[in-house]
Design an enzyme around this catalytic site. Structure first.
Site, PDB file in Angstrom:
ATOM      1  N   GLY A  97       3.943   1.881  -3.869  1.00  0.00           N
ATOM      2  CA  GLY A  97       3.567   2.230  -2.484  1.00  0.00           C
ATOM      3  C   GLY A  97       4.080   3.545  -2.087  1.00  0.00           C
TER       4      GLY A  97
ATOM      5  N   LYS B 286      12.901   2.598  -5.056  1.00  0.00           N
ATOM      6  CA  LYS B 286      12.324   3.529  -4.024  1.00  0.00           C
ATOM      7  C   LYS B 286      13.025   4.858  -3.843  1.00  0.00           C
ATOM      8  CE  LYS B 286      13.352   1.675   0.481  1.00  0.00           C
ATOM      9  NZ  LYS B 286      13.103   1.021   1.879  1.00  0.00           N
TER      10      LYS B 286
ATOM     11  N   ASP C 186      11.687  -8.525  10.992  1.00  0.00           N
ATOM     12  CA  ASP C 186      10.287  -7.866  10.712  1.00  0.00           C
ATOM     13  C   ASP C 186       9.669  -9.040   9.688  1.00  0.00           C
ATOM     14  OD1 ASP C 186       8.634  -4.852   9.532  1.00  0.00           O
ATOM     15  OD2 ASP C 186       7.880  -6.680  10.847  1.00  0.00           O
TER      16      ASP C 186
HETATM   17  C1  LIG Z   1       1.182  -3.661  -4.786  1.00  0.00           C
HETATM   18  O1  LIG Z   1       1.435  -4.560  -5.676  1.00  0.00           O
HETATM   19  C2  LIG Z   1       2.914  -4.863  -5.710  1.00  0.00           C
HETATM   20  C3  LIG Z   1       3.150  -5.363  -6.881  1.00  0.00           C
HETATM   21  C4  LIG Z   1       4.504  -5.770  -6.887  1.00  0.00           C
HETATM   22  C5  LIG Z   1       5.400  -5.458  -6.020  1.00  0.00           C
HETATM   23  N1  LIG Z   1       6.628  -6.006  -6.280  1.00  0.00           N
HETATM   24  C6  LIG Z   1       7.953  -5.366  -5.730  1.00  0.00           C
HETATM   25  N2  LIG Z   1       8.984  -5.904  -6.101  1.00  0.00           N
HETATM   26  C7  LIG Z   1      10.137  -5.372  -5.503  1.00  0.00           C
HETATM   27  N3  LIG Z   1      10.283  -4.513  -4.611  1.00  0.00           N
HETATM   28  C8  LIG Z   1       8.905  -3.834  -4.444  1.00  0.00           C
HETATM   29  C9  LIG Z   1       8.976  -2.954  -3.081  1.00  0.00           C
HETATM   30  C10 LIG Z   1       7.650  -2.479  -2.947  1.00  0.00           C
HETATM   31  C11 LIG Z   1       7.549  -1.439  -1.907  1.00  0.00           C
HETATM   32  C12 LIG Z   1       8.666  -1.006  -1.113  1.00  0.00           C
HETATM   33  N4  LIG Z   1      10.086  -1.473  -1.375  1.00  0.00           N
HETATM   34  C13 LIG Z   1      10.139  -2.360  -2.490  1.00  0.00           C
HETATM   35  N5  LIG Z   1      11.420  -2.853  -2.887  1.00  0.00           N
HETATM   36  C14 LIG Z   1      12.517  -2.157  -2.226  1.00  0.00           C
HETATM   37  C15 LIG Z   1      13.180  -2.757  -1.213  1.00  0.00           C
HETATM   38  C16 LIG Z   1      14.162  -2.339  -0.540  1.00  0.00           C
HETATM   39  N6  LIG Z   1      14.778  -2.804   0.571  1.00  0.00           N
HETATM   40  C17 LIG Z   1      14.559  -4.301   1.010  1.00  0.00           C
HETATM   41  O2  LIG Z   1      13.690  -4.857   0.518  1.00  0.00           O
HETATM   42  C18 LIG Z   1      15.181  -4.531   2.163  1.00  0.00           C
HETATM   43  C19 LIG Z   1      15.805  -3.630   3.200  1.00  0.00           C
HETATM   44  C20 LIG Z   1      16.592  -4.002   4.196  1.00  0.00           C
HETATM   45  C21 LIG Z   1      16.862  -5.225   4.306  1.00  0.00           C
HETATM   46  C22 LIG Z   1      16.350  -6.126   3.629  1.00  0.00           C
HETATM   47  C23 LIG Z   1      16.616  -7.724   3.636  1.00  0.00           C
HETATM   48  F1  LIG Z   1      16.667  -7.932   4.816  1.00  0.00           F
HETATM   49  F2  LIG Z   1      15.455  -8.469   3.120  1.00  0.00           F
HETATM   50  F3  LIG Z   1      17.591  -8.037   2.902  1.00  0.00           F
HETATM   51  C24 LIG Z   1      15.470  -5.711   2.306  1.00  0.00           C
HETATM   52  C25 LIG Z   1      14.748  -1.066  -0.969  1.00  0.00           C
HETATM   53  C26 LIG Z   1      14.094  -0.608  -2.299  1.00  0.00           C
HETATM   54  C27 LIG Z   1      13.164  -1.180  -2.939  1.00  0.00           C
HETATM   55  C28 LIG Z   1      12.447  -0.694  -4.152  1.00  0.00           C
HETATM   56  N7  LIG Z   1       7.910  -4.447  -4.565  1.00  0.00           N
HETATM   57  C29 LIG Z   1       4.965  -4.792  -4.774  1.00  0.00           C
HETATM   58  C30 LIG Z   1       3.734  -4.271  -4.857  1.00  0.00           C
END
Ligand SMILES: COc1ccc(Nc2ncnc(-c3cccnc3Nc3cc(NC(=O)c4cccc(C(F)(F)F)c4)ccc3C)n2)cc1
Length: 296
Positions: free
Chosen positions: A26, A48, A140
């Site tokens: 993404g 990311k 969110d």
């Molecule tokens: C389009 O096809 C796919 C296929 C597999 C995936 N799988 C995947 N697995 C794990 N992460 C991601 C991801 C996709 C887009 C953006 N970020 C992603 N993960 C991610 C999330 C974060 N941050 C959070 O999720 C986050 C940030 C603040 C608070 C929280 C929460 F409140 F949930 F704890 C969570 C930081 C860094 C990364 C790489 N995507 C996604 C799209």
């Protein structure tokens, strides 16, 4: 940068030596997200990359990393580490092979079954209950922020910054959640709401998973901000096609007066959620991810 490094426990290792990028998952205003392989273990991760050229957004990144480091729960996406290279921050998370449940609906081009939705609601409520008992509000919750692993586990995430492009500017000119999932009290008094705002968003997400899109998605996001507090709570379009428990679960999440809305802990006892727990244990979401992976 040194303050950021020390305060956030950023690793000194060169991430390019530790991770081999596989494909882009993404792209957002902040930078990009990649599927990657951890060279040592072969583990697949999500990375990311955030360019730190400008100083803006540093506070958001610090908050995100602080939250992620503290969140250790089976239903919240697992944090692996943060690295720094050439003015770019690498935030590394566990990789969820199923993608988001909203992606799954789009790929299948149909709503999920009640059993699949019940399992997803159960996993999401467990994650929210953990979050709320640590005095945090997600703000969110929507299908795009609920991920499935290859094994069919449910993981709450927050792609907040990437979705920043679809977020709506509030009166105070600050970004707020995606409007279709926003609780009435968040729209009416942006400074004063509690964890039950996430419960409203979860109810909207249940309708989204049954109908592929959230209620009122055909209305412009800015107009929806006026409609949500005024109109009565949305319901499933063809409510008769769904069980009494499913309709009742949605009605309980979408109680407009948040003081009368149940909290995550109470909703975990709801009959629809008790069924969801059994379906989750029966690998119903593993089968769903398998079916979708065969399609793509
Ligand atoms: C389009 O096809 C796919 C296929 C597999 C995936 N799988 C995947 N697995 C794990 N992460 C991601 C991801 C996709 C887009 C953006 N970020 C992603 N993960 C991610 C999330 C974060 N941050 C959070 O999720 C986050 C940030 C603040 C608070 C929280 C929460 F409140 F949930 F704890 C969570 C930081 C860094 C990364 C790489 N995507 C996604 C799209």
């Amino acid at each position: 940068m040194t303050t950021l490094k020390t305060s956030l426990g950023i690793s000194k290792a060169d991430p390019a030596l530790l991770f081999e990028l596989i494909e882009e998952l993404g792209k957002g205003s902040y930078g990009s997200v990649y599927k990657a392989r951890q060279k040592g273990t072969g583990e697949i991760v999500a990375v990311k990359m955030i360019s730190l050229e400008e100083d803006e957004g540093l506070d958001d990144i610090k908050i995100e990393i602080e939250i992620l480091k503290k969140c250790k729960h089976k239903n919240i996406v697992k944090y692996i580490g943060t690295y720094f290279k050439e003015e770019t921050l690498w935030i590394v998370m566990e990789y969820c092979g199923g993608g988001s449940v909203s992606d799954l609906c789009q790929i299948l081009e149909k709503g999920l079954s009640e059993q699949q939705i019940a399992a997803i609601m159960y996993g999401s409520l467990e994650g929210l209950n953990y979050f709320h008992s640590n005095r945090k509000i997600h703000r969110d919750i929507k299908g795009g922020n609920i991920l499935l692993t290859d094994k069919g586990d449910v993981k709450l995430a927050d792609f907040g910054v990437s979705a920043q492009l679809t977020k709506t500017m509030s009166k105070r000119n600050t970004f707020i959640g995606t409007p279709y999932w926003m609780a009435p009290e968040v729209i009416q008094d942006y400074q004063n709401y509690d964890s039950r705002a996430d419960i409203w968003s979860l109810g909207i997400t249940a309708i989204e998973l049954a109908e592929i899109v959230p209620p009122r998605c055909d209305i412009h996001p800015m107009r929806v901000l006026f409609i949500i507090p005024k109109k009565e709570a949305p319901k499933l379009k063809n409510a008769r096609n769904y069980s009494k428990e499913f309709n009742d679960f949605i009605a309980k999440c979408l109680v407009k007066n948040y003081e009368k809305r149940p909290k995550a802990k109470q909703l975990l006892k709801h009959p629809f959620i008790k069924k969801g727990r059994k379906f989750l244990k029966g690998n119903i979401l593993f089968d769903l991810v398998e079916d979708v992976n065969q399609l793509v």
